[in-house]
Design a protein around this motif. Structure first.
Motif, short mmCIF file in Angstrom:
data_model
loop_
_atom_site.label_atom_id
_atom_site.label_comp_id
_atom_site.label_asym_id
_atom_site.label_seq_id
_atom_site.Cartn_x
_atom_site.Cartn_y
_atom_site.Cartn_z
N TYR A 60 0.03 8.73 -3.86
CA TYR A 60 -0.64 7.66 -1.86
C TYR A 60 -0.11 6.56 -1.99
CZ TYR A 60 -4.08 12.25 -2.52
OH TYR A 60 -4.28 13.68 -2.94
N TYR A 61 -0.41 5.99 -1.14
CA TYR A 61 0.31 4.61 -1.09
C TYR A 61 -1.00 4.51 0.82
CZ TYR A 61 4.72 5.67 -2.78
OH TYR A 61 5.25 6.16 -3.62
N ALA A 62 -0.30 2.57 0.72
CA ALA A 62 -1.42 1.60 1.90
C ALA A 62 -0.56 2.18 3.06
CB ALA A 62 -1.89 0.53 1.20
N VAL A 63 -1.58 2.20 3.98
CA VAL A 63 -0.63 2.31 5.28
C VAL A 63 -0.18 0.95 5.81
CG1 VAL A 63 -1.48 2.37 7.73
CG2 VAL A 63 -3.19 3.71 6.10
N PHE A 64 -0.14 -0.06 4.99
CA PHE A 64 0.65 -0.86 5.30
C PHE A 64 2.11 -0.92 4.53
CE2 PHE A 64 0.72 -2.99 1.32
CZ PHE A 64 -0.96 -3.04 1.17
N VAL A 65 1.90 -0.39 3.15
CA VAL A 65 3.55 0.25 2.89
C VAL A 65 4.59 0.31 3.95
CG1 VAL A 65 4.55 1.61 0.69
CG2 VAL A 65 2.15 0.35 0.81
N ALA A 66 4.22 1.62 4.27
CA ALA A 66 5.06 2.12 5.50
C ALA A 66 6.53 2.18 4.93
CB ALA A 66 4.93 0.88 6.96
N GLY A 67 6.42 3.27 4.14
CA GLY A 67 7.32 3.59 3.78
C GLY A 67 8.71 2.70 3.03
N ARG A 68 8.13 0.85 2.58
CA ARG A 68 8.49 -0.01 2.05
C ARG A 68 8.82 0.35 0.83
NH1 ARG A 68 7.49 -4.71 3.13
NH2 ARG A 68 5.00 -4.27 3.04
N PHE A 69 7.18 0.68 0.28
CA PHE A 69 7.27 0.85 -1.01
C PHE A 69 7.20 2.14 -2.14
CE2 PHE A 69 4.25 -3.23 -1.25
CZ PHE A 69 5.40 -3.90 -0.78
N SER A 70 7.77 2.37 -2.97
CA SER A 70 7.48 3.65 -3.95
C SER A 70 7.19 3.44 -5.26
CB SER A 70 8.61 3.97 -3.60
OG SER A 70 8.89 5.83 -4.65
N ILE A 71 6.20 4.52 -5.58
CA ILE A 71 5.63 4.38 -7.33
C ILE A 71 5.90 4.82 -8.01
CG2 ILE A 71 4.02 5.52 -5.99
CD1 ILE A 71 2.22 3.95 -8.26
N SER A 72 6.78 5.37 -8.90
CA SER A 72 7.39 6.29 -10.07
C SER A 72 7.37 6.14 -10.96
CB SER A 72 8.98 6.52 -9.62
OG SER A 72 8.88 5.06 -10.19
N ARG A 73 7.40 6.44 -12.14
CA ARG A 73 6.89 6.67 -13.80
C ARG A 73 7.59 7.73 -14.22
NH1 ARG A 73 0.77 8.51 -14.05
NH2 ARG A 73 1.26 8.33 -16.10
#
Length: 129
Positions: A60-73
């Motif tokens: 899940y992402y915050a709205v302000f991320v708007a496709g700019r950020f990506s979380i992975s592990r």
């Protein structure tokens, strides 16, 4: 004792990219856990950025991320990442990783800092205009 150590912050120009890392260390075996990123800008409250489940299937992402950020592990390395692209001056903040010992976390709980058990010390991200 669980420790979370962030790295990868720094100074970048607007439009640039950074990749943050958070290493989770613990002396004993680690149970499945979800990981999140939060941030706190000067004079503002801490805010949720992104969360990822143990398997990586739920994010899940915050709205302000708007496709700019990506979380992975990478569970083999006990590390979670936050790839940040198209950075804006408004992204300037201290970024924190946080851990909750559950395989997955609900969308409603993900953004609540009180749901997490352990926090890192933070890494500073500064975006210049």
């Amino acid at each position: 004792q669980v420790q979370l150590v962030e790295s990868g912050g720094g100074l970048v120009q607007a439009g640039g990219s950074l990749r943050l890392s958070c290493v989770v260390s613990r002396r004993t075996l680690i149970s499945p856990y979800s990981m999140a990123w939060f941030r706190q800008a000067p004079g503002k409250e801490r805010e949720f950025v992104a969360v990822i489940s143990w398997s990586g299937a739920v994010r899940y992402y915050a709205v302000f991320v708007a496709g700019r950020f990506s979380i992975s592990r990478d569970n083999a390395k006990n590390t979670v990442y936050l790839q940040m692209n198209s950075l804006e001056p408004e992204d300037t903040a201290v970024y924190y990783c946080a851990r909750k010992e559950v395989r997955t976390i609900s969308k409603s709980d993900a953004s609540l800092g009180t749901r997490y058990d352990y926090w890192g010390q933070g890494t500073q991200v500064t975006v210049s205009s």
